[in-house]
Motif scaffolding. Sequence first.
Motif, PDB file in Angstrom:
ATOM      1  N   VAL A 159       7.771   5.536   8.413  1.00 27.26           N
ATOM      2  CA  VAL A 159       6.850   4.881   7.479  1.00 27.26           C
ATOM      3  C   VAL A 159       5.454   5.474   7.637  1.00 27.26           C
ATOM      4  O   VAL A 159       4.766   5.769   6.649  1.00 27.26           O
ATOM      5  N   GLY A 160       5.034   5.676   8.892  1.00 30.38           N
ATOM      6  CA  GLY A 160       3.719   6.264   9.121  1.00 30.38           C
ATOM      7  C   GLY A 160       3.606   7.662   8.558  1.00 30.38           C
ATOM      8  O   GLY A 160       2.593   8.010   7.935  1.00 30.38           O
ATOM      9  N   SER A 161       4.648   8.484   8.743  1.00 32.62           N
ATOM     10  CA  SER A 161       4.613   9.845   8.212  1.00 32.62           C
ATOM     11  C   SER A 161       4.558   9.849   6.687  1.00 32.62           C
ATOM     12  O   SER A 161       3.777  10.590   6.079  1.00 32.62           O
ATOM     13  N   LEU A 162       5.386   9.021   6.057  1.00 33.49           N
ATOM     14  CA  LEU A 162       5.416   8.980   4.591  1.00 33.49           C
ATOM     15  C   LEU A 162       4.131   8.398   4.020  1.00 33.49           C
ATOM     16  O   LEU A 162       3.686   8.803   2.943  1.00 33.49           O
ATOM     17  N   LEU A 163       3.521   7.451   4.720  1.00 37.99           N
ATOM     18  CA  LEU A 163       2.224   6.938   4.258  1.00 37.99           C
ATOM     19  C   LEU A 163       1.159   8.024   4.336  1.00 37.99           C
ATOM     20  O   LEU A 163       0.292   8.119   3.462  1.00 37.99           O
ATOM     21  N   GLY A 164       1.234   8.858   5.384  1.00 39.50           N
ATOM     22  CA  GLY A 164       0.322   9.992   5.459  1.00 39.50           C
ATOM     23  C   GLY A 164       0.533  10.963   4.310  1.00 39.50           C
ATOM     24  O   GLY A 164      -0.424  11.464   3.720  1.00 39.50           O
ATOM     25  N   SER A 165       1.808  11.211   3.966  1.00 37.91           N
ATOM     26  CA  SER A 165       2.126  12.070   2.830  1.00 37.91           C
ATOM     27  C   SER A 165       1.639  11.447   1.521  1.00 37.91           C
ATOM     28  O   SER A 165       1.085  12.132   0.660  1.00 37.91           O
ATOM     29  N   GLY A 166       1.851  10.131   1.378  1.00 35.52           N
ATOM     30  CA  GLY A 166       1.392   9.445   0.173  1.00 35.52           C
ATOM     31  C   GLY A 166      -0.118   9.472   0.037  1.00 35.52           C
ATOM     32  O   GLY A 166      -0.663   9.624  -1.068  1.00 35.52           O
ATOM     33  N   LEU A 167      -0.817   9.340   1.170  1.00 32.07           N
ATOM     34  CA  LEU A 167      -2.271   9.398   1.135  1.00 32.07           C
ATOM     35  C   LEU A 167      -2.746  10.782   0.720  1.00 32.07           C
ATOM     36  O   LEU A 167      -3.708  10.924  -0.051  1.00 32.07           O
ATOM     37  N   LEU A 168      -2.046  11.832   1.202  1.00 28.48           N
ATOM     38  CA  LEU A 168      -2.374  13.194   0.768  1.00 28.48           C
ATOM     39  C   LEU A 168      -2.178  13.360  -0.734  1.00 28.48           C
ATOM     40  O   LEU A 168      -2.992  13.976  -1.420  1.00 28.48           O
ATOM     41  N   THR A 169      -1.066  12.804  -1.240  1.00 25.87           N
ATOM     42  CA  THR A 169      -0.794  12.879  -2.678  1.00 25.87           C
ATOM     43  C   THR A 169      -1.883  12.165  -3.468  1.00 25.87           C
ATOM     44  O   THR A 169      -2.378  12.675  -4.483  1.00 25.87           O
ATOM     45  N   LEU A 170      -2.270  10.979  -3.007  1.00 28.04           N
ATOM     46  CA  LEU A 170      -3.312  10.208  -3.693  1.00 28.04           C
ATOM     47  C   LEU A 170      -4.631  10.961  -3.710  1.00 28.04           C
ATOM     48  O   LEU A 170      -5.325  11.008  -4.736  1.00 28.04           O
ATOM     49  N   LEU A 171      -4.963  11.592  -2.601  1.00 27.62           N
ATOM     50  CA  LEU A 171      -6.229  12.316  -2.504  1.00 27.62           C
ATOM     51  C   LEU A 171      -6.175  13.672  -3.190  1.00 27.62           C
ATOM     52  O   LEU A 171      -7.182  14.378  -3.237  1.00 27.62           O
ATOM     53  N   SER A 172      -4.997  14.052  -3.717  1.00 28.66           N
ATOM     54  CA  SER A 172      -4.876  15.287  -4.499  1.00 28.66           C
ATOM     55  C   SER A 172      -5.014  15.023  -5.991  1.00 28.66           C
ATOM     56  O   SER A 172      -5.004  15.971  -6.793  1.00 28.66           O
ATOM     57  N   LEU A 173      -5.124  13.761  -6.384  1.00 25.02           N
ATOM     58  CA  LEU A 173      -5.273  13.422  -7.798  1.00 25.02           C
ATOM     59  C   LEU A 173      -6.684  13.762  -8.280  1.00 25.02           C
ATOM     60  O   LEU A 173      -7.638  13.723  -7.504  1.00 25.02           O
ATOM     61  N   PRO A 174      -6.838  14.066  -9.584  1.00 28.05           N
ATOM     62  CA  PRO A 174      -8.167  14.453 -10.095  1.00 28.05           C
ATOM     63  C   PRO A 174      -9.229  13.381  -9.889  1.00 28.05           C
ATOM     64  O   PRO A 174     -10.392  13.692  -9.701  1.00 28.05           O
ATOM     65  N   ALA A 175      -8.840  12.105  -9.909  1.00 27.31           N
ATOM     66  CA  ALA A 175      -9.823  11.028  -9.797  1.00 27.31           C
ATOM     67  C   ALA A 175     -10.443  10.942  -8.409  1.00 27.31           C
ATOM     68  O   ALA A 175     -11.507  10.351  -8.237  1.00 27.31           O
ATOM     69  N   HIS A 176      -9.775  11.490  -7.403  1.00 27.80           N
ATOM     70  CA  HIS A 176     -10.281  11.383  -6.033  1.00 27.80           C
ATOM     71  C   HIS A 176     -10.766  12.739  -5.517  1.00 27.80           C
ATOM     72  O   HIS A 176     -11.900  12.848  -5.085  1.00 27.80           O
TER      73      HIS A 176
END
Length: 559
Positions: free
Chosen positions: A481-498
Amino acid sequence: MGDDGEQSPLLRGTPLKGRRAACVAVLAVEGLERAAFFGITANLVLYLTSSTFGWGGTQASRACLFFLGASYLLSPIGGWLADVYLSRYGTVALSFLLYLLAACLLPITASLDGRLSVCGQLPADTIRNCSWQPPEQYCAPTIYSGLLLLALGVSSVRANLTPFGADQVRDQGSDATRRFFNWFYWSINIGAVFSLLVVAFVQQNISFLAGYLIPVTCLALALLIFLLATPTFITKPPTGSQVSVMIKLALQSCGCAWPRLSARQWEAGDPLPNSRPQPGAPSLKEDLANFQVLARILPVMLTFIPYWMVYFQMQSTYYLQGLHLHIPSIFQHGQDRASTLQGYTFPDAWLLLANVVVLLALVPLKDHIIDPFLARRRLLPSALQRMALGMFFGLASVLAAGILERERLQYVRRNQMVSQLIGKDRYLAATLPIWWQVPQYLLIGISELFTSIPGLEFAYAEGPKSMRGAIMGLFFFISGVGSLLGSGLLTLLSLPAHGWMRCLEDYGSINSCRMDNYFFLLAGIQSVTCLLFAWISRHYQSQLLQPGAPHLCTGPEED
């Protein structure tokens, strides 16, 4: 064979001698499995960002975090299969077979003919261009499917080999169990040293085909040793899973902090009649007590999630950061300038050795000197206290990474950069030496010694005995869960809005990203977690000291 179906070693000899053979076999198997695992993951980011696939740095990091997360997240499946159908021994054997078959995909994709057969032709317009992003990742469905199957094999082995090894010494007391987990972790890092020194070098400087054939060989050898050592093992048949029973109890106590049903009330309203066909399974009263223990353990384990978000950066963003620091050439001062060794570069994955060396040095020191010294003076810290200390070291590691990344970006802004060849591809790196990453790897290694090893010990010792397979699976699940949350956070921070991790104008590089902000965000999350864990662990200890607190019901100990 005992009354409950437990099978003693066929090769008895003296009890100690037979047990030692079983433990050595388990440790050897674990060392080979970890050599294979690190051989697969250590250069996965480099493999996917190479010209073979042409993925971007953030995309490759997400794939690596996905695999690491899935390899932990799927652990409860292996634990459940062992508890209900296959036993730990059977699950480990079959999981190794799946692991071996799935690992064969990597050398296949590393060869041109194999890659064309499973991935198809590389699109003609897939080129490295500073102002263009390819519409899709080449071979992504095949890579992700293969990584998912590989993760299923890894997770099932991980969830069952650990408690299976502990079962070999379980009747020799808690000290033997603690020492087994220390040496189990030591064998993990012996495998990691071989993988990082040999496999990572071969992959980065010779070829990924040869580099990925070595992990396949390690897995085949591990499976062979495990099967040949079968006569020395203590094995237990499956006794059924209590997971469904625990879920029913959780639903009945929904809305309450602690279940307050008596055993008689539970029996009167038993939602699962005839749910225990296996002999020797816990009674309904024991189910209730075990559920109360499980409810007390779960908050402690959930606070591990942010720690694992930090820990898995070691094999993803830490690695990506290293590719953009100056990496020296090996043998660059050799007298023979025409030597083929001249062009070999220091493998980025070798920085993981800082983490591994800490564990290899400190585990024997801790086991033979520090722990006995503290135990004689009754100063040996509890597992919870050691885990709290480890979390603070994890916080220090990600802070060090953030500070280094901010300094690296200053070099980039001043145009203090060098083009360096890594494998077959060039990376534009800051002139700041890669050795500055050593502190963050050392700190995460120390955190692992104080968090992960006591965490395994805590999960095995505190969990209900009839659910040990599931509890160990839950421990690794939370890691995933921790690893996937880290991956999800990377994905979120790769969006144009961020935008912190969005680097379209310099595709395949992180020189225009703000990965330092990502590290500092993780540090903030981990800071809050450290305080929360300290409070929860203190609350956990005070509950144990209260009169009438629920205790673990395990039934009679097997002989």
